[in-house]
Design an enzyme around this catalytic site. Sequence first.
Site, short mmCIF file in Angstrom:
data_model
loop_
_atom_site.label_atom_id
_atom_site.label_comp_id
_atom_site.label_asym_id
_atom_site.label_seq_id
_atom_site.Cartn_x
_atom_site.Cartn_y
_atom_site.Cartn_z
N GLU A 259 -4.09 -11.14 -3.14
CA GLU A 259 -4.09 -9.91 -3.70
C GLU A 259 -3.41 -9.13 -2.75
OE1 GLU A 259 -4.94 -7.37 -6.62
OE2 GLU A 259 -5.64 -9.60 -6.75
N SER A 441 -0.30 -5.26 2.55
CA SER A 441 0.19 -6.01 3.69
C SER A 441 -0.79 -6.33 4.56
CB SER A 441 1.23 -5.11 4.35
OG SER A 441 2.42 -4.65 3.49
N ARG A 442 -2.18 -6.40 4.34
CA ARG A 442 -3.10 -6.96 4.90
C ARG A 442 -3.55 -5.84 6.21
NH1 ARG A 442 -3.74 -9.15 0.98
NH2 ARG A 442 -4.21 -11.39 0.59
N LEU A 443 -2.86 -4.69 6.02
CA LEU A 443 -3.36 -3.63 7.30
C LEU A 443 -4.69 -2.76 6.62
CD1 LEU A 443 0.07 -2.16 7.76
CD2 LEU A 443 -1.05 -4.04 9.16
#
Length: 467
Positions: A259, A441-443
């Site tokens: 996601e 972006s998984r940040l």
Amino acid sequence: MSSAQNSDSVSHLTQREAAEIDETLMGPLGFSVDQLMELAGLSVATSIAEAYKASEYDRVLAICGPGNNGGDGLVAARQLYHFGYKPFVCYPKRTQKPLYTGLVTQLESLSIPFLSVEDLPLDFSKDFDIIVDAMFGFSFHGTPRPPFDDLIKRLLCLHGYDQTRQKRPVIVSVDIPSGWHVEEGDIGDEGIKPDMLVSLTAPKLCAKKFSGPHHFLGGRFVPPVIAHKYKLRLPPYPGTSMCVRIGKAPSVDISALRENYISPEFLEEQVESDPINQFRKWFDDAIAAGLREPNAMALSTVGKDGKPSSRMVLLKGVDRDGFVWYTNYESRKACELCENPHASLLFYWDGLNRQVRVEGSVEKVSDEESEQYFHSRPRGSQIGAIVSKQSSVIPGRHVLYQQYKELEEKFSDWSLIPKPEFWGGYRLKPELFEFWQGQTSRLHDRLQYSPQEINGKRVWKINRLCP
């Protein structure tokens, strides 16, 4: 969420039966065309939202024909806008009736772009993620005429991307894939091959030839008199859903499930200095968002053997002293808390891309507090707590039913059911908080609260952790 229904167990309609049902609905049963169109369009939009999330498939082109099927597509486009998608509409042969002109006005008021056939790109794959095929419905017969014949050819061209492994838009057909025979399906195997088919009222016979990954049934309005007359076998709609999946859900590559979170930034200068206040703020957001059981939390404990165990429990109180839940004092978690009175709580609010982790020491709440909460519960839950010797082995579910029935009879004349001694509450006294918010972006944002003593006072230090 919709549940799956075996496609072989669902009735399929002929063209004549489908027409007769529509005539009955809009005749003696009192439905109007716009009512059925609204329900159908909403069903299409909810089916799309279930299979294709707006975070990954947001650009939608609805190609609408001049009839009722096109009207369903117009309603679906409007609903998808409200669901967070970015719809575009191609409506080349507009029907000049108040119902249809009203739908166009509604879409224009939302600034949804209308594209002419000439404005459409030759290659749909670069501009759209979903193509809604709402050109022709079950009443259509013959050969598609311009400009729909060309539009169907453009959709056919998208199938070539499967061989080249290029990404292409998914095709969602409303009730009937345009160009298919309503009963015989894709004659000659040269027609559109949609990725999703949303059947309305009941699947038509051509749906048996559909081989795409997603088949949904929508149009939750069939009264029993219709179902009885045509001997319809229709799946039950789960909960308040407007759609139900037919057939098995497609197999997926678990490693490819992901996601891409989209959330506002969670910054240090915006948070509460006290983590309890910050928790209450997020908890209130979860309630306001209508999330199911926002007080559900994973409770993790570790016994003297060092082996962790987790389970879902429900938060029943939070204040300056900590987080409270209730359970059986003879359960596994209770035994582990007796051996090691420390635990971790995890709240996960999917709809908000948020989670909160809380660690701390655990103690039992007072008998008075447990007694007060026990008697605030529904009577059935009180009896259930007495019946359940939690975590112990039983020969079958019938044992629970039998014991419940016996206690129900025993306490039938009692105004107050006594709380069992083996049941009560726990309170986790927080020693560490972590607030997590998903980002692109998984940040992700991770803010940790840990206690410090400054000038003899306990304060909470806030640190940002690397995601």
